[in-house]
Structures are given as C-alpha cells and as structure tokens.
Design a protein around this motif. Structure first.
Motif, PDB file in Angstrom:
ATOM      1  N   UNK A 226       5.873  50.568  26.300  1.00 14.76           N
ATOM      2  CA  UNK A 226       6.438  51.618  25.464  1.00 14.76           C
ATOM      3  C   UNK A 226       7.055  50.989  24.225  1.00 14.76           C
ATOM      4  N   UNK A 227       6.480  51.265  23.060  1.00 12.17           N
ATOM      5  CA  UNK A 227       6.918  50.594  21.836  1.00 12.17           C
ATOM      6  C   UNK A 227       8.356  50.929  21.464  1.00 12.17           C
ATOM      7  N   UNK A 228       8.813  52.128  21.782  1.00 14.40           N
ATOM      8  CA  UNK A 228      10.192  52.506  21.442  1.00 14.40           C
ATOM      9  C   UNK A 228      11.183  51.691  22.255  1.00 14.40           C
ATOM     10  N   UNK A 229      10.939  51.562  23.561  1.00 16.97           N
ATOM     11  CA  UNK A 229      11.832  50.786  24.413  1.00 16.97           C
ATOM     12  C   UNK A 229      11.795  49.313  24.020  1.00 16.97           C
ATOM     13  N   UNK A 230      10.595  48.782  23.824  1.00 19.91           N
ATOM     14  CA  UNK A 230      10.460  47.367  23.469  1.00 19.91           C
ATOM     15  C   UNK A 230      11.146  47.085  22.131  1.00 19.91           C
ATOM     16  N   UNK A 231      10.930  47.960  21.151  1.00 22.19           N
ATOM     17  CA  UNK A 231      11.512  47.742  19.824  1.00 22.19           C
ATOM     18  C   UNK A 231      13.038  47.813  19.849  1.00 22.19           C
ATOM     19  N   UNK A 232      13.583  48.841  20.493  1.00 22.18           N
ATOM     20  CA  UNK A 232      15.041  48.986  20.506  1.00 22.18           C
ATOM     21  C   UNK A 232      15.709  47.871  21.309  1.00 22.18           C
ATOM     22  N   UNK A 233      15.117  47.490  22.439  1.00 20.87           N
ATOM     23  CA  UNK A 233      15.681  46.392  23.223  1.00 20.87           C
ATOM     24  C   UNK A 233      15.667  45.099  22.418  1.00 20.87           C
ATOM     25  N   UNK A 234      14.554  44.858  21.725  1.00 18.64           N
ATOM     26  CA  UNK A 234      14.431  43.658  20.901  1.00 18.64           C
ATOM     27  C   UNK A 234      15.398  43.691  19.728  1.00 18.64           C
ATOM     28  N   UNK A 235      15.451  44.838  19.034  1.00 16.04           N
ATOM     29  CA  UNK A 235      16.277  44.950  17.837  1.00 16.04           C
ATOM     30  C   UNK A 235      17.759  44.752  18.157  1.00 16.04           C
ATOM     31  N   UNK A 236      18.256  45.410  19.196  1.00 12.71           N
ATOM     32  CA  UNK A 236      19.683  45.292  19.513  1.00 12.71           C
ATOM     33  C   UNK A 236      20.030  43.890  20.014  1.00 12.71           C
ATOM     34  N   UNK A 237      19.084  43.227  20.658  1.00 14.82           N
ATOM     35  CA  UNK A 237      19.333  41.851  21.089  1.00 14.82           C
ATOM     36  C   UNK A 237      19.345  40.900  19.891  1.00 14.82           C
ATOM     37  N   UNK A 238      18.381  41.078  18.976  1.00 17.16           N
ATOM     38  CA  UNK A 238      18.279  40.194  17.819  1.00 17.16           C
ATOM     39  C   UNK A 238      19.431  40.410  16.841  1.00 17.16           C
ATOM     40  N   UNK A 239      19.934  41.642  16.744  1.00 13.69           N
ATOM     41  CA  UNK A 239      21.029  41.926  15.812  1.00 13.69           C
ATOM     42  C   UNK A 239      22.262  41.066  16.098  1.00 13.69           C
ATOM     43  N   UNK A 240      22.463  40.690  17.330  1.00 11.43           N
ATOM     44  CA  UNK A 240      23.619  39.867  17.674  1.00 11.43           C
ATOM     45  C   UNK A 240      23.347  38.374  17.633  1.00 11.43           C
ATOM     46  N   UNK A 241      22.171  37.989  17.102  1.00 16.93           N
ATOM     47  CA  UNK A 241      21.792  36.574  17.126  1.00 16.93           C
ATOM     48  C   UNK A 241      22.713  35.722  16.270  1.00 16.93           C
ATOM     49  N   UNK A 242      23.157  36.243  15.111  1.00 18.85           N
ATOM     50  CA  UNK A 242      24.027  35.455  14.235  1.00 18.85           C
ATOM     51  C   UNK A 242      25.345  35.143  14.918  1.00 18.85           C
ATOM     52  N   UNK A 243      25.990  36.172  15.473  1.00 19.11           N
ATOM     53  CA  UNK A 243      27.254  35.967  16.153  1.00 19.11           C
ATOM     54  C   UNK A 243      27.089  35.057  17.363  1.00 19.11           C
ATOM     55  N   UNK A 244      25.963  35.225  18.073  1.00 14.07           N
ATOM     56  CA  UNK A 244      25.690  34.372  19.224  1.00 14.07           C
ATOM     57  C   UNK A 244      25.599  32.913  18.794  1.00 14.07           C
ATOM     58  N   UNK A 245      24.986  32.675  17.634  1.00 10.92           N
ATOM     59  CA  UNK A 245      24.881  31.301  17.136  1.00 10.92           C
ATOM     60  C   UNK A 245      26.265  30.687  16.948  1.00 10.92           C
ATOM     61  N   UNK A 246      27.155  31.401  16.283  1.00  9.94           N
ATOM     62  CA  UNK A 246      28.477  30.845  16.004  1.00  9.94           C
ATOM     63  C   UNK A 246      29.338  30.734  17.261  1.00  9.94           C
ATOM     64  N   UNK A 247      29.016  31.522  18.283  1.00 13.43           N
ATOM     65  CA  UNK A 247      29.731  31.401  19.565  1.00 13.43           C
ATOM     66  C   UNK A 247      29.232  30.209  20.375  1.00 13.43           C
ATOM     67  N   UNK A 248      27.914  29.971  20.343  1.00 13.03           N
ATOM     68  CA  UNK A 248      27.311  29.020  21.278  1.00 13.03           C
ATOM     69  C   UNK A 248      26.893  27.693  20.665  1.00 13.03           C
ATOM     70  N   UNK A 249      26.829  27.616  19.333  1.00 10.26           N
ATOM     71  CA  UNK A 249      26.280  26.406  18.704  1.00 10.26           C
ATOM     72  C   UNK A 249      26.966  25.140  19.195  1.00 10.26           C
ATOM     73  N   UNK A 250      28.265  25.207  19.419  1.00  9.84           N
ATOM     74  CA  UNK A 250      28.976  24.026  19.881  1.00  9.84           C
ATOM     75  C   UNK A 250      29.042  23.895  21.392  1.00  9.84           C
ATOM     76  N   UNK A 251      28.500  24.875  22.105  1.00  6.96           N
ATOM     77  CA  UNK A 251      28.609  24.866  23.567  1.00  6.96           C
ATOM     78  C   UNK A 251      27.263  24.704  24.262  1.00  6.96           C
TER      79      UNK A 251
END
Length: 317
Positions: A226-251
């Motif tokens: 289902x493209x809607x489920x796949x797209x929204x799950x992917x989009x909301x996960x990727x949107x937090x990638x920047x913050x995740x980087x700054x949280x985890x880069x040193x860990x």
C-alpha cells in the motif's frame, strides 16, 4: 492486493503532503541561523518527530482499523532502525569533508528533502513492479537477503566520496570551490557561479542515501504494498533523521551489534517477499511487528551489555 491495503482519497494525500511541508518549513525557520545543535535541542526535536509519527499511526488506526495501523507501525520502526545506519555513514562523511558543526543541520535538512523525493519515486516504482511482475517479489527478496548478509559481514563502510560516481560527475560538470563559504552552497568567484565544498558534501550525502533508500523501501514493501502506508511510514521516520543524527552521532560506538539486528530484519523482509510468491503466502502483518520489535530489542540490549563490560574492563585494567 495485500490485507493492509486500503483505498486512499486524493484529499488524504494532499493533507499528508501539506503536513509534511509545514513541518519542514517550521524546522527550517527554527534553524535558519546555522547554530550548533546541542544534545538538549536534538532530544527535543526527536521527541517532536517521534510523537508526530506515532500520532499519525493512531490516526490510521482510528480511520482504517488495526491491520493497516500495524503495517504502518512496522514500517515506521523498520525505517527508523535502518536510519541509524544512515547516521553512522553521515557522521563519517561530515568528518571526511570537515563540515563545521554549525552547518551540518542545513546539509541534513536538504538531504532529507532529497531523501523524501527519492523514496517517493522508489515506493511507486517498487509497488508497481510487485503488482505487475510475479517474479519481482522473488528478485527483490533475494536482493534484501543479500543486503542483510553484506551488512552483517562488512567492516566499516567505504564512504570515500572521491570514489562515488555521482560526486565525481558533479565535480566534473560543476565548477567547485575547495573550501567552505559560510553556510552557502554556491558563491560567485570572478563573476562565475561556483559550488562550495558544502554543496559537494550535500551531493555526497544524497548519493549515499540513494543506496539506503533502495534497501529501506524494498524492506517496507515486504510489509505492505500500500503506497500510502509505505510513504507515510517512510516520511515520518525520515523527517526525524536530522535530530536522530545529533542525538546518536556521538553514541554510535555503543551500538556495535545493531547492524546484526538490521541484517536480520533485511533478511526477514526478503524471506517474507519470497514466501508471498509461494503456496505459503503472505505472513501476517502482526508477525512482522513482533519480529521487528524483538530483533531491535535484542540487538540494542546486546550492544549495551557488551559496551558496559568493555567499560568495566577498561576501568579494571
């Protein structure tokens, strides 16, 4: 059509697109001063993005019921887990180019915009292939199993941008500066527009992310087409990638065994795709969610236990 698929009206796509655009605009305006992202701010934004992703899953649950929601949460968790591997590579690329900390968020922001565009294209192309070609699931499944094996046995990934075809082509086609000019991607030198080293770093991250996009989209399509489920799950996960980087880069060094968990999940997704083309049929969506949660829990727990033992050994030694 898989059991988690449902018809989505055009207005729903438009609303989701508008929400994502507004969230990106708020994030861009909040960081327009190119400041260094500290851990506290990164944790706050990570909380905001995770809350948004989980809230949308609840919307799916209330709107269309449990099975589509479980498919969404399974895809969201899988994409979020695979993002950790992205973070490690991004850290290496930033180190390679010596990108100042104050400009890293800007690079990641536009990197995420590109990642969303690539993933949207891959999602529709992948779903169409699986729908039209009966053997596509077997080929894609085999690719995921091979990717999982490669992830489990590899050492530190090779991220040398000088060997990246896209980066080399960009440098040949676009006049490029060998240094940074503040937070600018381009600069005019002697009346001629030239790319800065910051833009080269962005191109390198985008080129690297294409490989991650192929893996992650293929893995989520194993859960549902289902493209809607796949797209929204992917989009909301990727949107937090920047913050995740700054949280985890040193860990990241504390999660040394996480890649084995990710390898298992990729291989599981591959097996799931192959089985769907056999008399066994599609595995239930709830089973995927259980496998994702258990595998990540074991990998993270294993990593933390080993990291704790290593710290005690160093102190004792």
């Amino acid at each position: 059509m898989d059991e988690a698929t449902f018809a989505v009206p055009l207005w729903a796509w438009a609303v989701v697109g508008a929400v994502i655009a507004v969230m990106l605009a708020v994030d861009l305006l909040s960081h327009r001063d190119n400041h260094v992202i500290e851990l506290r701010e990164a944790l706050l934004w990570s909380g905001i993005w995770i809350t948004a992703g989980l809230t949308f899953g609840l919307v799916i649950w209330l709107w269309r019921g449990g099975e589509p929601a479980v498919a969404y949460f399974s895809g969201y968790l899988l994409e979020k887990a695979l993002s950790v591997d992205n973070v490690f590579v991004f850290a290496l690329l930033f180190g390679y180019f010596r990108v100042p900390a104050a400009y890293q968020h800007k690079v990641l922001f536009w990197g995420v915009v590109g990642a969303l565009a690539f993933r949207l294209a891959f999602i529709f192309a992948g779903a169409e292939l699986l729908e039209r070609l009966t053997w596509a699931g077997v080929v894609l499944g085999a690719f995921l199993i091979w990717t999982g094996w490669r992830l489990a046995v590899r050492g530190e990934p090779d991220v040398d941008p000088d060997r990246n075809v896209a980066v080399r082509a960009f440098r040949r086609l676009v006049p490029t500066e060998s240094r940074f000019h503040g937070g600018r991607f381009t600069v005019r030198v002697d009346g001629r527009r030239r790319a800065t080293l910051l833009l080269v770093a962005l191109v390198s991250i985008e080129a690297t992310d294409v490989i991650f996009a192929i893996d992650s989209v293929a893995a989520i399509l194993a859960i549902t087409t289902d493209t809607f489920i796949v797209w929204t799950a992917t989009a909301f996960a990727v949107l937090g990638l920047r913050s995740l980087y700054f949280c985890l880069a040193g860990l990241l060094r504390h999660f040394g065994h996480l890649r084995y968990g990710l390898a298992v999940l990729l291989a599981f997704a591959g097996v799931k795709l192959i089985l769907a083309e056999t008399p066994v049929g599609k595995l239930p969506v709830w089973l995927t969610l259980v496998v994702v949660v258990l595998t990540l829990s074991v990998a993270i727990g294993w990593s933390m236990v080993d990291a704790s033992r290593e710290r005690r050994r160093r102190v004792g030694g």
